[in-house]
Write a protein that holds these residues in place. Structure first.
Motif, PDB file in Angstrom:
ATOM      1  N   GLY A   1       0.835  -1.194   0.000  1.00 40.25           N
ATOM      2  CA  GLY A   1       0.000   0.000   0.000  1.00 40.25           C
ATOM      3  C   GLY A   1       0.867   1.240   0.000  1.00 40.25           C
ATOM      4  N   LEU A   2       0.230   2.397  -0.088  1.00 41.50           N
ATOM      5  CA  LEU A   2       0.962   3.653   0.017  1.00 41.50           C
ATOM      6  C   LEU A   2       1.449   3.847   1.453  1.00 41.50           C
ATOM      7  CD1 LEU A   2      -1.291   6.102  -2.061  1.00 41.50           C
ATOM      8  CD2 LEU A   2       0.694   4.790  -2.824  1.00 41.50           C
ATOM      9  N   PRO A   3       2.381   4.773   1.681  1.00 39.35           N
ATOM     10  CA  PRO A   3       2.800   5.058   3.058  1.00 39.35           C
ATOM     11  C   PRO A   3       1.623   5.577   3.897  1.00 39.35           C
ATOM     12  CG  PRO A   3       4.348   5.996   1.476  1.00 39.35           C
ATOM     13  CD  PRO A   3       3.154   5.543   0.685  1.00 39.35           C
ATOM     14  N   ASN A   4       1.660   5.285   5.183  1.00 38.43           N
ATOM     15  CA  ASN A   4       0.702   5.840   6.151  1.00 38.43           C
ATOM     16  C   ASN A   4      -0.739   5.414   5.940  1.00 38.43           C
ATOM     17  OD1 ASN A   4       2.931   7.133   7.134  1.00 38.43           O
ATOM     18  ND2 ASN A   4       2.296   9.195   6.550  1.00 38.43           N
TER      19      ASN A   4
ATOM     20  N   ASN B   1       4.367   7.860  11.847  1.00 39.12           N
ATOM     21  CA  ASN B   1       3.644   8.771  10.976  1.00 39.12           C
ATOM     22  C   ASN B   1       4.605   9.458   9.999  1.00 39.12           C
ATOM     23  OD1 ASN B   1       1.674  10.333   9.839  1.00 39.12           O
ATOM     24  ND2 ASN B   1       1.803  11.921  11.401  1.00 39.12           N
ATOM     25  N   TYR B   2       5.355   8.679   9.244  1.00 36.99           N
ATOM     26  CA  TYR B   2       6.147   9.236   8.160  1.00 36.99           C
ATOM     27  C   TYR B   2       6.437   8.122   7.160  1.00 36.99           C
ATOM     28  CZ  TYR B   2       9.931   7.237  11.008  1.00 36.99           C
ATOM     29  OH  TYR B   2      10.717   6.414  11.753  1.00 36.99           O
ATOM     30  N   PRO B   3       6.661   8.454   5.876  1.00 39.16           N
ATOM     31  CA  PRO B   3       6.879   7.425   4.866  1.00 39.16           C
ATOM     32  C   PRO B   3       8.175   6.652   5.102  1.00 39.16           C
ATOM     33  CG  PRO B   3       6.307   9.516   3.848  1.00 39.16           C
ATOM     34  CD  PRO B   3       6.582   9.793   5.303  1.00 39.16           C
ATOM     35  N   PHE B   4       8.204   5.415   4.618  1.00 34.46           N
ATOM     36  CA  PHE B   4       9.389   4.579   4.604  1.00 34.46           C
ATOM     37  C   PHE B   4       9.899   4.206   5.990  1.00 34.46           C
ATOM     38  CE2 PHE B   4      10.009   7.646   0.967  1.00 34.46           C
ATOM     39  CZ  PHE B   4       9.284   6.881   0.081  1.00 34.46           C
ATOM     40  N   CYS B   5       8.974   4.129   6.972  1.00 33.24           N
ATOM     41  CA  CYS B   5       9.419   3.716   8.305  1.00 33.24           C
ATOM     42  C   CYS B   5       9.751   2.229   8.325  1.00 33.24           C
ATOM     43  CB  CYS B   5       8.355   4.037   9.365  1.00 33.24           C
ATOM     44  SG  CYS B   5       6.800   3.146   9.137  1.00 33.24           S
TER      45      CYS B   5
ATOM     46  N   ARG C   1      -6.318   3.114   2.827  1.00 28.40           N
ATOM     47  CA  ARG C   1      -6.821   3.991   3.891  1.00 28.40           C
ATOM     48  C   ARG C   1      -8.228   4.445   3.544  1.00 28.40           C
ATOM     49  NH1 ARG C   1      -3.887   9.468   6.203  1.00 28.40           N
ATOM     50  NH2 ARG C   1      -5.752  10.370   7.181  1.00 28.40           N
ATOM     51  N   CYS C   2      -9.178   4.113   4.406  1.00 30.18           N
ATOM     52  CA  CYS C   2     -10.587   4.459   4.205  1.00 30.18           C
ATOM     53  C   CYS C   2     -11.105   5.246   5.393  1.00 30.18           C
ATOM     54  CB  CYS C   2     -11.416   3.187   3.988  1.00 30.18           C
ATOM     55  SG  CYS C   2     -11.034   2.315   2.453  1.00 30.18           S
ATOM     56  N   PHE C   3     -10.311   6.125   5.947  1.00 28.25           N
ATOM     57  CA  PHE C   3     -10.743   6.953   7.073  1.00 28.25           C
ATOM     58  C   PHE C   3     -10.059   8.312   6.980  1.00 28.25           C
ATOM     59  CE2 PHE C   3      -6.868   4.919   8.487  1.00 28.25           C
ATOM     60  CZ  PHE C   3      -6.179   5.917   9.156  1.00 28.25           C
ATOM     61  N   GLU C   4     -10.741   9.317   7.491  1.00 33.63           N
ATOM     62  CA  GLU C   4     -10.190  10.677   7.571  1.00 33.63           C
ATOM     63  C   GLU C   4      -9.563  10.883   8.939  1.00 33.63           C
ATOM     64  OE1 GLU C   4     -10.207  12.826   5.136  1.00 33.63           O
ATOM     65  OE2 GLU C   4     -11.961  12.491   3.848  1.00 33.63           O
ATOM     66  N   ASP C   5      -8.403  11.508   8.973  1.00 29.40           N
ATOM     67  CA  ASP C   5      -7.763  11.872  10.238  1.00 29.40           C
ATOM     68  C   ASP C   5      -6.735  12.959   9.938  1.00 29.40           C
ATOM     69  OD1 ASP C   5      -6.273  12.139  12.576  1.00 29.40           O
ATOM     70  OD2 ASP C   5      -6.423  10.015  13.079  1.00 29.40           O
ATOM     71  N   PRO C   6      -7.023  14.209  10.350  1.00 25.24           N
ATOM     72  CA  PRO C   6      -6.106  15.316  10.035  1.00 25.24           C
ATOM     73  C   PRO C   6      -4.738  15.162  10.689  1.00 25.24           C
ATOM     74  CG  PRO C   6      -7.797  16.003  11.603  1.00 25.24           C
ATOM     75  CD  PRO C   6      -8.192  14.660  11.121  1.00 25.24           C
ATOM     76  N   ASP C   7      -4.637  14.311  11.712  1.00 28.51           N
ATOM     77  CA  ASP C   7      -3.362  14.135  12.407  1.00 28.51           C
ATOM     78  C   ASP C   7      -2.438  13.135  11.717  1.00 28.51           C
ATOM     79  OD1 ASP C   7      -4.102  15.921  14.397  1.00 28.51           O
ATOM     80  OD2 ASP C   7      -5.103  14.356  15.563  1.00 28.51           O
ATOM     81  N   ILE C   8      -2.959  12.411  10.715  1.00 23.90           N
ATOM     82  CA  ILE C   8      -2.136  11.444   9.996  1.00 23.90           C
ATOM     83  C   ILE C   8      -2.017  11.891   8.556  1.00 23.90           C
ATOM     84  CG2 ILE C   8      -1.885   9.036   9.277  1.00 23.90           C
ATOM     85  CD1 ILE C   8      -3.535   8.216  11.671  1.00 23.90           C
TER      86      ILE C   8
ATOM     87  N   GLY D   1      -1.991  13.690  -0.281  1.00 18.05           N
ATOM     88  CA  GLY D   1      -2.658  14.926   0.113  1.00 18.05           C
ATOM     89  C   GLY D   1      -4.088  14.792   0.578  1.00 18.05           C
ATOM     90  N   GLY D   2      -4.715  13.649   0.398  1.00 19.91           N
ATOM     91  CA  GLY D   2      -6.085  13.462   0.835  1.00 19.91           C
ATOM     92  C   GLY D   2      -6.508  12.016   0.670  1.00 19.91           C
ATOM     93  N   VAL D   3      -7.609  11.642   1.320  1.00 19.25           N
ATOM     94  CA  VAL D   3      -8.066  10.254   1.322  1.00 19.25           C
ATOM     95  C   VAL D   3      -8.882   9.955   0.064  1.00 19.25           C
ATOM     96  CG1 VAL D   3      -9.446   8.522   2.547  1.00 19.25           C
ATOM     97  CG2 VAL D   3      -8.067  10.174   3.839  1.00 19.25           C
TER      98      VAL D   3
END
Length: 364
Positions: A9-12, A32-36, A106-113, A118-120
């Motif tokens: 999947g994509l990061p995060n 909460n960052y790519p490539f962890c 990712r099928c949820f909204e969360d401004p902290d993640i 850029g968007g879900v």
């Protein structure tokens, strides 16, 4: 015989959170960052099967050994992965080594993640990953093409056979369709040797917010529609809930799930989906020492099934004493099945069925 499902999947999007819960370990860092996740994390997980406990009770077994699947947590893909963007080359190589793909969306909204795009939008995310895999397959086949054509013109029959398969695959990929969309028309052995990423079966895991864990949401329903159109499967999971469940004692998990309106955990559904995707079935061995589940591919003949237990069983195969699960339970075990004529002696041409309880006779 190992069977591996790669979590992509994509990061995060929740891949590592899902993997951590799946393997009940913190081996994969979830951040909460790519490539962890740089190197793929691997976990073997038991396939839930209520038949094991029933058989063990009848056989008075000292222990139960379930069958298992291997899950590989592969770091997030990004646009351009097929050209080496991000850590694309490593990721694609890891995907090439698995038998099936578990694609987390990712099928949820969360401004902290943060979201790398850029968007879900799970359909867009699915398209990005699928496109990168198709581009990688296209490049792989085109690299083979000139050499194969040259050898085919000289009369090499193997090259001619490969070209007959590669041609339609290239046509499909150039039209934006994955290799699995035409697999039924191709020679299975040749396709397997090509190691195409988009030939692998896919299950979409819709990672939703906790409130949508039981019924899904609008995002997950869109994904379900895509899965039907593409011959894939889709299941709904809340990775956050699964992480909570994995920290609970096993005795408390059922009550926790019931309180959320869930009949079983999302992880159980992921495991079963992986098992189904790979066309796997289970046969059993049962006795006082242990009751054990064994994994084989649907259509496996008895000698090959025996070889999953030990190579000597396959080499010296004589016969398989076989009782269906239903007969084993109804007759109260091996002795009762034998007395009632429900035990069968099967030979080399027998295709093992899901739920068979087997004892192999061999001589080496």
């Amino acid at each position: 015989m190992g069977f591996r499902c790669g979590i992509v999947g994509l990061p995060n999007v929740g891949k590592s959170t899902l993997f951590n819960a799946l393997a009940e370990t913190a081996a994969a860092e979830a951040a909460n960052y790519p490539f962890c996740t740089i190197e793929p994390n691997i976990g073997r997980v038991a396939v839930p099967d209520p038949r094991l406990g029933v058989l063990a009770g009848i056989a008075k077994s000292a222990r139960i050994v379930p069958t298992s699947l291997e899950f590989v947590d592969i770091a997030g893909l990004v646009r351009g992965a097929s050209r080496g963007e991000g850590l694309g080359n490593q990721f694609l190589a890891h995907i090439r080594e698995v038998d099936a793909i578990v694609h987390v969306l990712r099928c949820f909204e969360d401004p902290d993640i943060t979201h790398v795009e850029g968007g879900v939008d799970p359909l867009r995310d699915a398209e990005i990953v699928e496109t990168e895999l198709m581009l990688a397959d296209l490049e792989s086949l085109e690299r083979r093409l000139s050499g194969l054509e040259k050898r085919a013109r000289s009369g090499d029959r193997e090259s001619q056979a490969q070209l007959a398969v590669i041609g339609p695959l290239l046509e499909a990929l150039r039209a934006g369709r994955p290799a699995r969309s035409i697999l039924e028309q191709q020679d299975e052995g040749t396709v397997q040797r090509l190691q195409l990423l988009t030939a692998k079966p896919v299950v979409y895991v819709c990672n939703v917010e906790e409130a949508a864990a039981a019924s899904g949401n609008e995002f997950s329903r869109l994904v379900a529609g895509r899965a039907v159109e593409g011959g894939a499967r889709a299941i709904v999971v809340s990775a956050a809930i699964e992480a909570e469940i994995s920290r609970l004692p096993p005795a408390e998990r059922g009550e926790f799930l019931a309180g959320l309106g869930l009949a079983d955990s999302g992880l159980d559904r992921v495991i079963r989906a992986g098992y189904d995707l790979l066309r796997l079935i289970t046969f059993f061995t049962a006795g006082p020492k242990e009751t054990r589940a064994w994994t084989i591919v649907h259509g496996t003949l008895a000698p090959l099934a025996a070889g999953v237990i030990h190579g000597d069983f396959e080499r010296g195969f004589i016969a398989a004493e076989t009782i269906s699960y239903e007969d084993y339970v109804a007759c109260g075990g091996e002795a009762g099945a034998r007395e009632k004529g429900r035990m069968r002696i099967e030979g080399r041409d027998y295709v093992v069925q899901d739920g068979d309880v087997m004892l192999f006779r061999f001589n080496v």
